[in-house]
Design a protein around this motif. Structure first.
Motif, PDB file in Angstrom:
ATOM      1  N   UNK A 171       0.831  -1.210   0.000  1.00 38.96           N
ATOM      2  CA  UNK A 171       0.000   0.000   0.000  1.00 38.96           C
ATOM      3  C   UNK A 171       0.871   1.268   0.000  1.00 38.96           C
ATOM      4  N   UNK A 172       1.768   1.393   0.986  1.00 39.27           N
ATOM      5  CA  UNK A 172       2.623   2.593   1.052  1.00 39.27           C
ATOM      6  C   UNK A 172       3.859   2.436   0.177  1.00 39.27           C
ATOM      7  N   UNK A 173       4.442   1.251   0.202  1.00 34.74           N
ATOM      8  CA  UNK A 173       5.682   0.985  -0.546  1.00 34.74           C
ATOM      9  C   UNK A 173       5.510  -0.235  -1.437  1.00 34.74           C
ATOM     10  N   UNK A 174       5.908  -0.111  -2.686  1.00 35.82           N
ATOM     11  CA  UNK A 174       5.933  -1.247  -3.609  1.00 35.82           C
ATOM     12  C   UNK A 174       7.200  -2.076  -3.364  1.00 35.82           C
ATOM     13  N   UNK A 175       7.287  -3.293  -3.945  1.00 35.65           N
ATOM     14  CA  UNK A 175       8.534  -4.051  -3.841  1.00 35.65           C
ATOM     15  C   UNK A 175       9.701  -3.233  -4.382  1.00 35.65           C
ATOM     16  N   UNK A 176      10.857  -3.411  -3.784  1.00 30.80           N
ATOM     17  CA  UNK A 176      12.027  -2.642  -4.199  1.00 30.80           C
ATOM     18  C   UNK A 176      12.459  -3.030  -5.615  1.00 30.80           C
ATOM     19  N   UNK A 177      13.201  -2.124  -6.231  1.00 28.19           N
ATOM     20  CA  UNK A 177      13.692  -2.318  -7.594  1.00 28.19           C
ATOM     21  C   UNK A 177      15.216  -2.396  -7.560  1.00 28.19           C
ATOM     22  N   UNK A 178      15.796  -3.343  -8.284  1.00 29.13           N
ATOM     23  CA  UNK A 178      17.252  -3.448  -8.400  1.00 29.13           C
ATOM     24  C   UNK A 178      17.667  -3.088  -9.821  1.00 29.13           C
ATOM     25  N   UNK A 179      18.539  -2.101  -9.943  1.00 23.59           N
ATOM     26  CA  UNK A 179      19.141  -1.750 -11.234  1.00 23.59           C
ATOM     27  C   UNK A 179      20.585  -2.252 -11.211  1.00 23.59           C
ATOM     28  N   UNK A 180      20.975  -2.991 -12.226  1.00 24.22           N
ATOM     29  CA  UNK A 180      22.344  -3.504 -12.292  1.00 24.22           C
ATOM     30  C   UNK A 180      23.259  -2.407 -12.837  1.00 24.22           C
ATOM     31  N   UNK A 181      24.266  -2.062 -12.055  1.00 23.10           N
ATOM     32  CA  UNK A 181      25.237  -1.052 -12.480  1.00 23.10           C
ATOM     33  C   UNK A 181      26.302  -1.711 -13.352  1.00 23.10           C
ATOM     34  N   UNK A 182      26.743  -0.970 -14.367  1.00 24.31           N
ATOM     35  CA  UNK A 182      27.835  -1.491 -15.197  1.00 24.31           C
ATOM     36  C   UNK A 182      29.116  -1.568 -14.372  1.00 24.31           C
ATOM     37  N   UNK A 183      30.038  -2.392 -14.828  1.00 23.65           N
ATOM     38  CA  UNK A 183      31.317  -2.563 -14.116  1.00 23.65           C
ATOM     39  C   UNK A 183      32.062  -1.232 -14.081  1.00 23.65           C
ATOM     40  N   UNK A 184      32.512  -0.845 -12.910  1.00 24.28           N
ATOM     41  CA  UNK A 184      33.298   0.386 -12.766  1.00 24.28           C
ATOM     42  C   UNK A 184      32.481   1.655 -12.598  1.00 24.28           C
ATOM     43  N   UNK A 185      31.147   1.529 -12.523  1.00 24.13           N
ATOM     44  CA  UNK A 185      30.315   2.732 -12.420  1.00 24.13           C
ATOM     45  C   UNK A 185      30.669   3.574 -11.190  1.00 24.13           C
ATOM     46  N   UNK A 186      30.743   2.926 -10.024  1.00 18.33           N
ATOM     47  CA  UNK A 186      30.963   3.680  -8.788  1.00 18.33           C
ATOM     48  C   UNK A 186      32.369   4.281  -8.757  1.00 18.33           C
ATOM     49  N   UNK A 187      33.334   3.559  -9.328  1.00 18.77           N
ATOM     50  CA  UNK A 187      34.697   4.092  -9.476  1.00 18.77           C
ATOM     51  C   UNK A 187      34.644   5.366 -10.319  1.00 18.77           C
ATOM     52  N   UNK A 188      33.905   5.317 -11.442  1.00 20.55           N
ATOM     53  CA  UNK A 188      33.818   6.475 -12.336  1.00 20.55           C
ATOM     54  C   UNK A 188      33.108   7.644 -11.657  1.00 20.55           C
ATOM     55  N   UNK A 189      32.064   7.334 -10.876  1.00 19.61           N
ATOM     56  CA  UNK A 189      31.334   8.395 -10.181  1.00 19.61           C
ATOM     57  C   UNK A 189      32.235   9.083  -9.148  1.00 19.61           C
ATOM     58  N   UNK A 190      32.987   8.287  -8.376  1.00 19.65           N
ATOM     59  CA  UNK A 190      33.918   8.858  -7.400  1.00 19.65           C
ATOM     60  C   UNK A 190      34.999   9.674  -8.105  1.00 19.65           C
ATOM     61  N   UNK A 191      35.489   9.153  -9.248  1.00 21.42           N
ATOM     62  CA  UNK A 191      36.532   9.862 -10.004  1.00 21.42           C
ATOM     63  C   UNK A 191      36.008  11.226 -10.468  1.00 21.42           C
ATOM     64  N   UNK A 192      34.772  11.238 -10.937  1.00 17.11           N
ATOM     65  CA  UNK A 192      34.158  12.481 -11.405  1.00 17.11           C
ATOM     66  C   UNK A 192      34.040  13.501 -10.274  1.00 17.11           C
ATOM     67  N   UNK A 193      33.842  12.993  -9.059  1.00 17.95           N
ATOM     68  CA  UNK A 193      33.729  13.860  -7.881  1.00 17.95           C
ATOM     69  C   UNK A 193      35.096  14.243  -7.314  1.00 17.95           C
ATOM     70  N   UNK A 194      36.175  13.680  -7.884  1.00 12.00           N
ATOM     71  CA  UNK A 194      37.514  13.899  -7.323  1.00 12.00           C
ATOM     72  C   UNK A 194      37.696  13.190  -6.004  1.00 12.00           C
ATOM     73  N   UNK A 195      37.033  12.021  -5.841  1.00  9.41           N
ATOM     74  CA  UNK A 195      37.025  11.323  -4.552  1.00  9.41           C
ATOM     75  C   UNK A 195      37.636   9.922  -4.652  1.00  9.41           C
ATOM     76  N   UNK A 196      38.557   9.713  -5.573  1.00 12.67           N
ATOM     77  CA  UNK A 196      39.132   8.368  -5.697  1.00 12.67           C
ATOM     78  C   UNK A 196      40.102   8.072  -4.568  1.00 12.67           C
ATOM     79  N   UNK A 197      40.068   6.829  -4.079  1.00 14.85           N
ATOM     80  CA  UNK A 197      41.112   6.317  -3.193  1.00 14.85           C
ATOM     81  C   UNK A 197      40.985   6.700  -1.737  1.00 14.85           C
ATOM     82  N   UNK A 198      41.998   6.235  -0.996  1.00 14.02           N
ATOM     83  CA  UNK A 198      42.084   6.572   0.417  1.00 14.02           C
ATOM     84  C   UNK A 198      40.864   6.163   1.200  1.00 14.02           C
TER      85      UNK A 198
END
Length: 503
Positions: free
Chosen positions: A453-480
């Motif tokens: 009623x309030x919430x439907x079943x959750x949805x899973x989207x498959x991220x491509x390989x390296x997506x989160x690495x690329x997102x952090x890189x774009x933010x200047x947040x790689x490593x450490x």
């Protein structure tokens, strides 16, 4: 001859002091508070709140407001401009650039020489001492320790202050004796270009006899995989046959455990969780069969705790250590020898036992989803993902989740963007198990999911390989010590990630 057995005797008296945590926790903590207040009574802050007349914890908490970085920031700016004796009496030149947040605004946390010694370095020594007690057959000192940390930020330095990731500050100021037993060299350890740094660390450490690792699980895994690629080996113990322990922290280990089992097969390998944040060193796992950590209570840190439901209130309830309840979520508040006073660091914890006080990190005060009253925290997410992985043969590399407030069909749900190291046998099955487990571990989520009623079943989207690495890189947040935000109450992060995923 086992040199580790001989050296570890040095820690015996310290272990006896740690054993007092069992029976004297309250007294130990209140002695810490008295000492911190006394040391800071003649600072600008100490005079403002009349520290000289503070006699006990009640005085302290009634007089001082809870602080967030926004309240501390004006003092930090003055310290970085060269003023001193504001929050703490000794000179403060170093500032830890906090990665506890992934937006563009950085936090610069003061690091005093007292805090380096009686919080951070002490935490590292105690982690080793506790580990030797857990593993008396250790040969830790027969080789070297590989520490994977961050870098200085020379572009943020000024005439009066130096800025870097906490790990870089620790490496820069560490005793030369420690440098004899750690790798890589200081020059490589402090490199700021992440990809070049991984390459340099791999090249310089492959020939070394490494017995222990320290770092963030996600980034250490990147290094390990690069070392295996370069050597053509299948497992890390083929490169370092005497490897025996990984001291890890910064992010939850659960999503990475199976991936570590794949690259390190050795039955003598141990994993020890530590809680070493930019603000201080707070906990160490002291039982290999129990994932909770021992709260380190005799450093330069006085702890308070705010019930999670009070975090957004103007005058939240606060409790000292003896007043906490087991299995309840609290936001952690600290007063330290860095000059942070009643400072809410943004992490949430839950105590699993008292005498001694042991706890687990359950998430962050800002990393949760409560768009529909479901109060989903990172601890719930980790449990759900672990179960879904176990039952579908999957392995998760990275993930982030956020609410979908209402789609074209007026349906609300949670959306999970997941990068898999190993795909599940069925995405639909994975999503169903994740959803069912979240209902099991969180009654609020279960109530909101009732009959869809309030919430439907959750949805899973498959991220491509390296997506989160690329997102952090774009933010200047790689490593450490940089981390992917696991849960968010808004769609700001996930929209950026999905856009990048579709390119």
């Amino acid at each position: 001859m086992n040199i580790t057995k001989i050296i570890s005797k040095v820690f015996d008296s310290r272990l006896k002091a740690i054993d007092l945590y069992d029976t004297q926790a309250g007294e130990i903590q209140h002695r810490v508070l008295t000492r911190l207040v006394k040391q800071a009574e003649n600072t600008e802050w100490g005079k403002k709140y009349d520290y000289k007349s503070i006699r006990n914890y009640e005085d302290f908490k009634n007089r001082l407001p809870i602080q967030t970085y926004e309240e501390v920031k004006p003092y930090v700016e003055r310290l970085r401009a060269g003023e001193q004796n504001l929050l703490w009496p000794s000179e403060i030149r170093w500032f830890a650039k906090s990665s506890g947040t992934t937006n563009d605004k950085s936090k610069f946390l003061p690091v005093s020489k007292e805090a380096l010694e009686d919080i951070h370095y002490r935490g590292g020594k105690d982690a080793a001492a506790i580990y030797f007690r857990m593993n008396p057959e250790s040969r830790f000192f027969s080789g070297k320790g590989l520490i994977l940390g961050g870098s200085h930020s020379p572009n943020l330095n000024s005439n009066h202050s130096l800025v870097g990731d906490l790990s870089a500050i620790l490496i820069q100021n560490v005793s030369p004796l420690i440098n004899l037993i750690r790798v890589p060299s200081k020059q490589i350890a402090l490199m700021d270009e992440w990809e070049a740094k991984i390459e340099a660390i791999a090249n310089s450490t492959i020939p070394v006899d490494v017995t222990n690792l320290s770092g963030v699980p996600s980034w250490m895994l990147v290094l390990i995989k690069r070392i295996l690629e370069k050597t053509g080996k299948q497992t890390l113990e083929e490169v370092w046959p005497n490897l025996e322990v990984f001291f890890h922290g910064g992010v939850a280990f659960t999503p990475y455990r199976e991936q570590y089992r794949q690259v390190i097969h050795s039955s003598k390998m141990h994993y020890v969780e530590t809680y070493n944040a930019s603000e201080g060193y707070f906990g160490t796992q002291n039982d290999l069969s129990d994932p909770s950590m021992l709260l380190m209570i005799d450093y330069g840190v006085f702890y308070e705790f705010i019930p999670l439901e009070d975090v957004e209130k103007e005058n939240p309830r606060t409790y000292c250590l003896e007043e906490v309840e087991l299995n309840k979520n609290y936001a952690m508040v600290i007063s330290t020898s860095c000059g942070l006073w009643r400072y809410m660091i943004g992490d949430t914890v839950k105590f699993t036992r008292k005498n001694p006080y042991k706890f687990v990190i359950t998430g962050r005060t800002k990393h949760f989803i409560n768009a529909f009253g479901e109060e989903l925290i990172v601890d719930n997410a980790e449990k759900g993902l672990a179960k879904a992985c176990a039952e579908t043969g999957a392995q998760v590399s990275e993930y982030s989740a956020a609410p979908v407030f209402m789609d074209a069909n007026a349906k609300c749900r949670h959306q999970w963007l997941i990068e898999f190291a190993k795909m599940p046998d069925s995405i639909e099955k994975f999503a169903m198990i994740l959803d069912a487990t979240l209902k099991e571990v969180n009654s609020d989520y279960e109530a909101k999911r009732w009959k869809d009623i309030a919430l439907q079943p959750l949805e899973v989207i498959v991220a491509r390989k390296g997506l989160f690495h690329d997102w952090l890189a774009k933010k200047g947040k790689l490593g450490g010590q940089h981390k992917v935000p696991r849960l968010s109450n808004t769609r700001d992060y996930i929209e950026e990630m999905i856009a990048l995923n579709e390119r």
